[in-house]
Design a protein around this motif. Structure first.
Motif, PDB file in Angstrom:
ATOM      1  N   VAL A  32       3.402  -5.308  -6.644  1.00 18.87           N
ATOM      2  CA  VAL A  32       2.338  -4.301  -6.544  1.00 18.87           C
ATOM      3  C   VAL A  32       2.537  -3.469  -5.281  1.00 18.87           C
ATOM      4  O   VAL A  32       2.410  -2.238  -5.299  1.00 18.87           O
ATOM      5  N   ALA A  33       2.864  -4.143  -4.168  1.00 17.88           N
ATOM      6  CA  ALA A  33       3.093  -3.432  -2.905  1.00 17.88           C
ATOM      7  C   ALA A  33       4.284  -2.485  -3.032  1.00 17.88           C
ATOM      8  O   ALA A  33       4.241  -1.339  -2.556  1.00 17.88           O
ATOM      9  N   ASP A  34       5.346  -2.948  -3.691  1.00 20.21           N
ATOM     10  CA  ASP A  34       6.524  -2.089  -3.891  1.00 20.21           C
ATOM     11  C   ASP A  34       6.167  -0.863  -4.726  1.00 20.21           C
ATOM     12  O   ASP A  34       6.580   0.265  -4.417  1.00 20.21           O
ATOM     13  N   ALA A  35       5.398  -1.088  -5.795  1.00 23.49           N
ATOM     14  CA  ALA A  35       5.006   0.020  -6.670  1.00 23.49           C
ATOM     15  C   ALA A  35       4.090   0.995  -5.934  1.00 23.49           C
ATOM     16  O   ALA A  35       4.179   2.215  -6.117  1.00 23.49           O
ATOM     17  N   GLY A  36       3.202   0.458  -5.089  1.00 21.43           N
ATOM     18  CA  GLY A  36       2.323   1.318  -4.305  1.00 21.43           C
ATOM     19  C   GLY A  36       3.095   2.160  -3.310  1.00 21.43           C
ATOM     20  O   GLY A  36       2.772   3.334  -3.075  1.00 21.43           O
ATOM     21  N   ARG A  51       5.874 -11.345  13.032  1.00 20.46           N
ATOM     22  CA  ARG A  51       5.074 -11.685  11.849  1.00 20.46           C
ATOM     23  C   ARG A  51       3.771 -10.899  11.796  1.00 20.46           C
ATOM     24  O   ARG A  51       2.977 -11.081  10.873  1.00 20.46           O
ATOM     25  N   GLY A  52       3.549 -10.059  12.813  1.00 17.95           N
ATOM     26  CA  GLY A  52       2.338  -9.258  12.838  1.00 17.95           C
ATOM     27  C   GLY A  52       1.162  -9.925  13.517  1.00 17.95           C
ATOM     28  O   GLY A  52       0.027  -9.445  13.393  1.00 17.95           O
ATOM     29  N   HIS A  53       1.401 -11.019  14.247  1.00 21.94           N
ATOM     30  CA  HIS A  53       0.315 -11.668  14.975  1.00 21.94           C
ATOM     31  C   HIS A  53       0.145 -11.007  16.340  1.00 21.94           C
ATOM     32  O   HIS A  53       1.127 -10.715  17.034  1.00 21.94           O
ATOM     33  N   THR A 109      -4.728   5.102   9.343  1.00 23.57           N
ATOM     34  CA  THR A 109      -5.193   3.841   8.770  1.00 23.57           C
ATOM     35  C   THR A 109      -6.705   3.729   8.937  1.00 23.57           C
ATOM     36  O   THR A 109      -7.253   4.127   9.970  1.00 23.57           O
ATOM     37  N   ASP A 110      -7.345   3.211   7.911  1.00 25.83           N
ATOM     38  CA  ASP A 110      -8.766   2.881   8.003  1.00 25.83           C
ATOM     39  C   ASP A 110      -8.843   1.401   8.356  1.00 25.83           C
ATOM     40  O   ASP A 110      -8.136   0.575   7.764  1.00 25.83           O
ATOM     41  N   ASN A 111      -9.683   1.069   9.326  1.00 28.03           N
ATOM     42  CA  ASN A 111      -9.720  -0.286   9.868  1.00 28.03           C
ATOM     43  C   ASN A 111     -11.119  -0.879   9.739  1.00 28.03           C
ATOM     44  O   ASN A 111     -12.116  -0.147   9.670  1.00 28.03           O
ATOM     45  N   LEU A 112     -11.172  -2.202   9.744  1.00 24.87           N
ATOM     46  CA  LEU A 112     -12.425  -2.924   9.546  1.00 24.87           C
ATOM     47  C   LEU A 112     -12.829  -3.625  10.837  1.00 24.87           C
ATOM     48  O   LEU A 112     -12.087  -4.466  11.357  1.00 24.87           O
ATOM     49  N   HIS A 117      -8.626  -2.660   6.529  1.00 29.01           N
ATOM     50  CA  HIS A 117      -9.726  -2.368   5.606  1.00 29.01           C
ATOM     51  C   HIS A 117      -9.228  -2.512   4.166  1.00 29.01           C
ATOM     52  O   HIS A 117      -8.107  -2.099   3.846  1.00 29.01           O
ATOM     53  N   PRO A 118     -10.041  -3.094   3.279  1.00 32.84           N
ATOM     54  CA  PRO A 118      -9.589  -3.288   1.891  1.00 32.84           C
ATOM     55  C   PRO A 118      -9.343  -1.987   1.131  1.00 32.84           C
ATOM     56  O   PRO A 118      -8.746  -2.018   0.047  1.00 32.84           O
ATOM     57  N   SER A 119      -9.776  -0.851   1.674  1.00 32.70           N
ATOM     58  CA  SER A 119      -9.509   0.426   1.000  1.00 32.70           C
ATOM     59  C   SER A 119      -8.082   0.909   1.224  1.00 32.70           C
ATOM     60  O   SER A 119      -7.652   1.880   0.603  1.00 32.70           O
ATOM     61  N   MET A 120      -7.349   0.231   2.114  1.00 30.27           N
ATOM     62  CA  MET A 120      -5.972   0.637   2.386  1.00 30.27           C
ATOM     63  C   MET A 120      -5.024   0.039   1.343  1.00 30.27           C
ATOM     64  O   MET A 120      -5.048  -1.174   1.100  1.00 30.27           O
ATOM     65  N   PRO A 121      -4.184   0.869   0.723  1.00 32.37           N
ATOM     66  CA  PRO A 121      -3.265   0.354  -0.299  1.00 32.37           C
ATOM     67  C   PRO A 121      -2.160  -0.498   0.310  1.00 32.37           C
ATOM     68  O   PRO A 121      -1.738  -0.282   1.446  1.00 32.37           O
ATOM     69  N   ARG A 122      -1.704  -1.473  -0.460  1.00 33.48           N
ATOM     70  CA  ARG A 122      -0.622  -2.340   0.004  1.00 33.48           C
ATOM     71  C   ARG A 122       0.663  -1.551   0.230  1.00 33.48           C
ATOM     72  O   ARG A 122       1.473  -1.890   1.092  1.00 33.48           O
ATOM     73  N   GLY A 123       0.834  -0.500  -0.565  1.00 35.99           N
ATOM     74  CA  GLY A 123       2.052   0.296  -0.445  1.00 35.99           C
ATOM     75  C   GLY A 123       2.224   0.918   0.926  1.00 35.99           C
ATOM     76  O   GLY A 123       3.353   1.100   1.399  1.00 35.99           O
ATOM     77  N   LEU A 124       1.110   1.257   1.586  1.00 41.77           N
ATOM     78  CA  LEU A 124       1.188   1.824   2.928  1.00 41.77           C
ATOM     79  C   LEU A 124       1.805   0.823   3.892  1.00 41.77           C
ATOM     80  O   LEU A 124       2.658   1.175   4.715  1.00 41.77           O
ATOM     81  N   PHE A 125       1.398  -0.436   3.774  1.00 40.45           N
ATOM     82  CA  PHE A 125       1.909  -1.443   4.700  1.00 40.45           C
ATOM     83  C   PHE A 125       3.328  -1.874   4.332  1.00 40.45           C
ATOM     84  O   PHE A 125       4.092  -2.298   5.202  1.00 40.45           O
ATOM     85  N   ARG A 126       3.696  -1.737   3.056  1.00 42.00           N
ATOM     86  CA  ARG A 126       5.091  -1.956   2.704  1.00 42.00           C
ATOM     87  C   ARG A 126       5.955  -0.877   3.360  1.00 42.00           C
ATOM     88  O   ARG A 126       7.028  -1.164   3.901  1.00 42.00           O
TER      89      ARG A 126
END
Length: 466
Positions: free
Chosen positions: A150-154, A30-32, A86-89, A61-70
């Motif tokens: 949105v993630a799919d489209a990204g 689950r990514g934990h 990846t840019d990280n916070l 980081h909020p500058s990372m698009p959802r599509g990258l993580f999809r």
């Protein structure tokens, strides 16, 4: 840690770290976060104990698009490795860029190895692509599109932008990216005297010795891969040249036949030569396709080889950092030694297992390259033979041309054919140096395999003792 805690607001400041600092984390399906090393905690500015149990998205980081993580989850959930910037916070709101290599490990878990990006030019280009994808996603979200869509489209938009940048697939992009990043990082750490093994003391006796032998063997293999890059480029140019040459020879063949038809009975000999050139042009075209296909397959396996070795190098370097951490945790506050932490040992096994997969992939690519390279010189020799025959026929065409009342056009044509055939023969002569390069790399890779086997044996013994 409360996984739902509010993440800090970005403050625009950047946290930097040296190329020698490598960090990793292991997560569940689950990514934990299940574990990580001290470098991860230091750079993210969280306590390691606070990171464990939190979703890895805590450092997103909020500058990372959802599509990258999809894209990321699509690849790793299907058992494939992915390499991405990846840019990280960090916990204080600062950000830090990493080059991440993420892949599955046994037990339904995932292991991420991260390094400081060294190819800043490529990273800046990719950062710009991310910004375009993010803007696209924000427009879709503002229009009421669901987050999943949105993630799919990204994801689709990111692949489109990479294709427009010259990468037909993400796989091709990362196969070019990782070897370049690893090479630049090796240069940076070597010039700065920062390689982890250079500053690490002995911590586990035989484990240190076997690990050092593996480092040396893999570094030797990595050092020998430089010529493969230039050879791959040369072969690619050669394949393109052969395809162009086949079309050019066919055009000359047609022109010579037209010329023979135009001169009529007075050019019977010339027409005969034209027909023979046409036959050889057909033979040449028939040879070019399988040769070009073989070269394409060779270049594909060369890309797989360099990617696997680069991934192994990155994996081994983070193991180097990890063993330092393991040594520190092996010593109690009173100076006595204590058994290794089972979580740490699970991390180490995951790292070594991935290293073994990389070395296995490199061995497989080398085996295929041995088969392909050994069979390439023969068809190239046939190509050279046909070119030699075309050159001879062009000479015969010149002899026939001088018998014509107006030989100028025919002489010019056959002079061009002969010059083309001779130039092509010179360019293709000597075959390829690939077979020798592959044989040498295969010998070095066997040493790597033997060294890895010793590390695995020592690791199992060390784990049982713990």
């Amino acid at each position: 840690m409360n996984a739902t805690r509010t993440r800090p607001a970005p403050n625009g400041l950047e946290t930097t770290f040296p190329p020698s600092d490598l960090f990793f984390s292991r997560t569940d399906d689950r990514g934990h976060i299940l574990s990580g090393n001290t470098v991860f905690a230091q750079v993210s500015k969280y306590e390691l104990a606070d990171l464990v149990g939190a979703p890895h998205s805590i450092v997103r980081h909020p500058s990372m698009p959802r599509g990258l993580f999809r894209l990321l989850w699509t690849e790793i959930s299907e058992g494939r490795q992915i390499v991405a910037y990846t840019d990280n916070l960090a916990s204080d709101g600062s950000h830090y860029w990493t080059l991440a290599s993420i892949r599955p490990v046994p037990g339904g878990e995932y292991l991420s190895v991260r390094a400081k990006p060294c190819d800043t030019a490529t990273m800046e280009v990719v950062s710009g692509l991310y910004a375009q994808v993010l803007e696209h996603e924000q427009e879709l979200a503002a229009g009421g599109m669901a987050a999943r869509d949105v993630a799919d489209a990204g994801y689709v938009r990111l692949l489109e932008l990479l294709a427009s940048a010259g990468y037909p697939s993400y796989r091709e992009f990362q196969r070019e990216l990782l070897p370049r990043e690893v090479a630049l990082r090796s240069e940076a750490t070597a010039s700065g005297g920062q390689h982890p093994s250079a500053r690490r003391g002995r911590v586990h006796g035989e484990l240190d010795d076997s690990h050092a032998a593996l480092v040396q063997a893999l570094d030797t293999l990595v050092g020998g891969l430089g010529p493969f890059t230039s050879e791959s480029a040369r072969l690619g140019d050669q394949a393109a040249y052969l395809r162009t040459l086949a079309r050019t020879i066919r055009r000359f063949s047609l022109n010579s036949q037209i010329l023979g038809y135009q001169v009529g009975d007075s050019g019977a000999g010339l027409s005969a030569v034209a027909r023979l050139i046409n036959d050889e042009a057909g033979r040449f075209a028939g040879l070019v396709t399988p040769v070009a296909d073989t070269i394409a397959s060779i270049r594909e396996h060369l890309a797989e080889l360099t990617f696997a070795v680069a991934s192994a190098k990155m994996q081994l370097d983070v193991i180097d950092v990890f063993v330092t951490d393991l040594g520190a945790s092996h010593v109690a506050p009173d100076g006595s030694t204590q058994g290794a932490d089972p979580v740490r040992m699970a991390d180490l096994r995951g790292l070594v297992d991935n290293l073994a997969l990389d070395i296995e992939a490199a061995a497989g690519a080398l085996h295929e390259l041995q088969e392909l390279s050994s069979g390439l010189d023969r068809p190239l020799g046939k190509v050279e033979l046909v070119l030699s025959q075309i050159s001879l026929l062009a000479f015969n065409g010149r002899v026939e041309a001088v018998r014509l009342e107006d030989p100028a056009s025919a002489l010019q044509l056959f002079n061009e054919v002969r010059a083309l055939a001779k130039a092509a023969g010179s360019q293709l002569s000597g075959g390829t140096t690939l077979a020798g390069l592959v044989r040498e790399a295969a010998r070095e890779e066997m040493v790597v395999q033997d060294s890895l086997l010793h590390v695995l044996t020592v690791l199992e013994s060390f784990g049982r003792a713990a």
